[in-house]
Write an enzyme that holds these catalytic residues in place. Structure first.
Site, PDB file in Angstrom:
ATOM      1  N   TYR A 114      11.184   9.032   1.047  1.00 37.86           N
ATOM      2  CA  TYR A 114      11.108   8.079   0.181  1.00 37.86           C
ATOM      3  C   TYR A 114      11.742   8.469  -1.129  1.00 37.86           C
ATOM      4  O   TYR A 114      12.066   7.513  -1.984  1.00 37.86           O
ATOM      5  CB  TYR A 114       9.718   7.372  -0.061  1.00 37.86           C
ATOM      6  CG  TYR A 114       9.024   6.753   1.160  1.00 37.86           C
ATOM      7  CD1 TYR A 114       9.580   5.533   1.450  1.00 37.86           C
ATOM      8  CD2 TYR A 114       8.062   7.405   1.677  1.00 37.86           C
ATOM      9  CE1 TYR A 114       9.046   5.023   2.451  1.00 37.86           C
ATOM     10  CE2 TYR A 114       7.494   6.969   3.001  1.00 37.86           C
ATOM     11  CZ  TYR A 114       7.853   5.783   3.490  1.00 37.86           C
ATOM     12  OH  TYR A 114       7.464   5.029   4.486  1.00 37.86           O
ATOM     13  N   ARG A 136      13.592   4.737  12.119  1.00 38.25           N
ATOM     14  CA  ARG A 136      12.104   5.395  12.054  1.00 38.25           C
ATOM     15  C   ARG A 136      11.500   5.134  13.338  1.00 38.25           C
ATOM     16  O   ARG A 136      11.939   4.520  14.184  1.00 38.25           O
ATOM     17  CB  ARG A 136      11.337   5.133  10.790  1.00 38.25           C
ATOM     18  CG  ARG A 136      12.284   5.817   9.579  1.00 38.25           C
ATOM     19  CD  ARG A 136      11.584   5.322   8.347  1.00 38.25           C
ATOM     20  NE  ARG A 136      10.403   6.288   8.309  1.00 38.25           N
ATOM     21  CZ  ARG A 136       9.345   5.914   7.405  1.00 38.25           C
ATOM     22  NH1 ARG A 136       9.358   4.903   6.397  1.00 38.25           N
ATOM     23  NH2 ARG A 136       8.273   6.828   7.393  1.00 38.25           N
ATOM     24  N   GLU A 144      13.042  -9.307   1.106  1.00 42.92           N
ATOM     25  CA  GLU A 144      12.351  -8.166   1.620  1.00 42.92           C
ATOM     26  C   GLU A 144      13.132  -6.975   1.351  1.00 42.92           C
ATOM     27  O   GLU A 144      14.192  -6.727   1.501  1.00 42.92           O
ATOM     28  CB  GLU A 144      12.194  -8.404   3.030  1.00 42.92           C
ATOM     29  CG  GLU A 144      11.335  -7.168   3.856  1.00 42.92           C
ATOM     30  CD  GLU A 144      11.144  -7.601   5.317  1.00 42.92           C
ATOM     31  OE1 GLU A 144      11.740  -8.657   5.811  1.00 42.92           O
ATOM     32  OE2 GLU A 144      10.493  -6.709   6.128  1.00 42.92           O
ATOM     33  N   HIS A 155      12.870  -2.642   1.753  1.00 41.54           N
ATOM     34  CA  HIS A 155      12.250  -1.340   2.177  1.00 41.54           C
ATOM     35  C   HIS A 155      13.316  -0.208   1.732  1.00 41.54           C
ATOM     36  O   HIS A 155      14.307  -0.327   2.033  1.00 41.54           O
ATOM     37  CB  HIS A 155      12.325  -1.374   3.897  1.00 41.54           C
ATOM     38  CG  HIS A 155      11.149  -2.267   4.174  1.00 41.54           C
ATOM     39  ND1 HIS A 155       9.861  -2.335   4.233  1.00 41.54           N
ATOM     40  CD2 HIS A 155      11.594  -3.420   4.841  1.00 41.54           C
ATOM     41  CE1 HIS A 155       9.459  -3.228   4.573  1.00 41.54           C
ATOM     42  NE2 HIS A 155      10.470  -4.066   5.120  1.00 41.54           N
ATOM     43  N   ARG A 174       4.809  11.110  -2.729  1.00 42.20           N
ATOM     44  CA  ARG A 174       4.741  10.547  -1.263  1.00 42.20           C
ATOM     45  C   ARG A 174       5.794  10.854  -0.272  1.00 42.20           C
ATOM     46  O   ARG A 174       6.896  10.138  -0.618  1.00 42.20           O
ATOM     47  CB  ARG A 174       4.170   9.084  -1.282  1.00 42.20           C
ATOM     48  CG  ARG A 174       4.357   8.472   0.272  1.00 42.20           C
ATOM     49  CD  ARG A 174       4.571   7.014   0.145  1.00 42.20           C
ATOM     50  NE  ARG A 174       4.092   6.375   1.481  1.00 42.20           N
ATOM     51  CZ  ARG A 174       4.286   5.350   1.733  1.00 42.20           C
ATOM     52  NH1 ARG A 174       4.737   4.306   1.115  1.00 42.20           N
ATOM     53  NH2 ARG A 174       4.222   4.715   3.116  1.00 42.20           N
ATOM     54  N   ALA A 213       3.276  -0.836   4.627  1.00 44.17           N
ATOM     55  CA  ALA A 213       2.783  -0.941   6.032  1.00 44.17           C
ATOM     56  C   ALA A 213       2.416  -2.490   6.686  1.00 44.17           C
ATOM     57  O   ALA A 213       2.590  -2.585   7.624  1.00 44.17           O
ATOM     58  CB  ALA A 213       1.856  -0.244   6.224  1.00 44.17           C
ATOM     59  N   ASN A 259       8.272  -5.481  -1.420  1.00 44.53           N
ATOM     60  CA  ASN A 259       8.244  -4.517  -0.171  1.00 44.53           C
ATOM     61  C   ASN A 259       6.648  -4.268  -0.009  1.00 44.53           C
ATOM     62  O   ASN A 259       5.877  -3.705  -0.438  1.00 44.53           O
ATOM     63  CB  ASN A 259       8.489  -3.281  -1.002  1.00 44.53           C
ATOM     64  CG  ASN A 259       8.569  -1.757   0.149  1.00 44.53           C
ATOM     65  OD1 ASN A 259       7.900  -2.163   1.093  1.00 44.53           O
ATOM     66  ND2 ASN A 259       9.081  -0.788  -0.319  1.00 44.53           N
ATOM     67  N   PRO A 271       0.698  -1.228  -0.039  1.00 39.46           N
ATOM     68  CA  PRO A 271      -0.059  -0.006  -0.064  1.00 39.46           C
ATOM     69  C   PRO A 271       0.804   1.245   0.037  1.00 39.46           C
ATOM     70  O   PRO A 271       1.964   1.294   0.597  1.00 39.46           O
ATOM     71  CB  PRO A 271      -0.597  -0.116   1.208  1.00 39.46           C
ATOM     72  CG  PRO A 271      -0.152  -0.889   2.069  1.00 39.46           C
ATOM     73  CD  PRO A 271       0.713  -1.982   1.180  1.00 39.46           C
ATOM     74  N   ASN A 272       0.156   2.354  -0.659  1.00 45.33           N
ATOM     75  CA  ASN A 272       0.899   3.601  -0.920  1.00 45.33           C
ATOM     76  C   ASN A 272       2.084   3.573  -1.590  1.00 45.33           C
ATOM     77  O   ASN A 272       2.520   4.873  -2.106  1.00 45.33           O
ATOM     78  CB  ASN A 272       1.067   4.303   0.389  1.00 45.33           C
ATOM     79  CG  ASN A 272      -0.066   4.316   1.407  1.00 45.33           C
ATOM     80  OD1 ASN A 272      -0.928   5.212   0.843  1.00 45.33           O
ATOM     81  ND2 ASN A 272       0.019   3.643   2.618  1.00 45.33           N
TER      82      ASN A 272
HETATM   83  C1  DQA Z   1       8.455   0.871   3.674  1.00 46.13           C
HETATM   84  C2  DQA Z   1       8.611   1.119   5.194  1.00 46.13           C
HETATM   85  C3  DQA Z   1       7.125   1.015   5.853  1.00 46.13           C
HETATM   86  O1  DQA Z   1       7.531   1.230   7.201  1.00 46.13           O
HETATM   87  C4  DQA Z   1       6.146   1.886   5.164  1.00 46.13           C
HETATM   88  O2  DQA Z   1       4.819   1.575   5.864  1.00 46.13           O
HETATM   89  C5  DQA Z   1       6.216   2.027   3.814  1.00 46.13           C
HETATM   90  C6  DQA Z   1       7.252   1.926   2.907  1.00 46.13           C
HETATM   91  C7  DQA Z   1       9.580   1.328   2.647  1.00 46.13           C
HETATM   92  O3  DQA Z   1       9.950   1.025   1.478  1.00 46.13           O
HETATM   93  O4  DQA Z   1      10.446   1.950   3.465  1.00 46.13           O
HETATM   94  O5  DQA Z   1       4.882   2.252   3.198  1.00 46.13           O
HETATM   95  O6  DQA Z   1       8.026  -0.351   3.428  1.00 46.13           O
END
Ligand code: DQA
Length: 146
Positions: free
Chosen positions: A22, A106, A97, A99, A17, A76, A73, A9-10
């Site tokens: 990011y 964070r 995985e 990020h 964003r 959340a 990825n 998501p997002n």
């Molecule tokens: C994320 C880190 C997560 O904590 C966050 O909720 C994201 C992006 C990252 O790529 O840094 O949406 O996965």
């Protein structure tokens, strides 16, 4: 069978964003980076993003059935979803995985990942380059079990 790069998501809003967290790379740029890296290392790559958890679960189930390597990825859902973790547990090919941000630098709630324990490895904090590094590593595995 293409390697799957799955985004939660997002992440479709990458570029607009929270650019301070990011970066300014857009989601379209990320897709392009993954496809270009795949070509370089001889992997067919398919990049997807969803804001619907059930859709991600379906993609992971298909990856499990086809023994497809996955770069994930989960955004959340990384920190919340036992369901995504259980789907990842069923994978038999490598799972990386990724990020973009350094989740450990964070908020506390980002420090725990349900996925890390069932991943082959984890790349955090290296920006979108983490995806390219994950694909390069997958290209060098060739049959390595998780
Ligand atoms: C994320 C880190 C997560 O904590 C966050 O909720 C994201 C992006 C990252 O790529 O840094 O949406 O996965």
């Amino acid at each position: 069978r293409p390697v799957l790069v799955l985004n939660g998501p997002n992440l479709g809003r990458l570029g607009t964003r929270e650019p301070a967290v990011y970066g300014s790379t857009t989601y379209a740029d990320l897709v392009d980076l993954c496809e270009r890296t795949g070509k370089e290392v001889g992997l067919a790559v398919e990049v997807r993003q969803t804001d619907h958890e059930g859709e991600l679960l379906g993609w992971l189930h298909a990856a499990a059935d086809a023994a497809t390597p996955v770069v994930l990825n989960a955004a959340a859902w990384t920190h919340t979803s036992v369901a995504v973790r259980d789907a990842c547990s069923q994978l038999t090919a490598p799972l990386v995985e990724v990020h973009i941000s350094n989740v450990h630098a964070r908020e506390e709630f980002r420090h725990h990942s349900y996925i890390s324990a069932v991943a082959s490895g984890v790349i955090v904090g290296l920006g979108v380059d983490g995806y390219a590094l994950a694909l390069r590593w997958i290209a060098r595995q060739d049959g390595l079990a998780r």
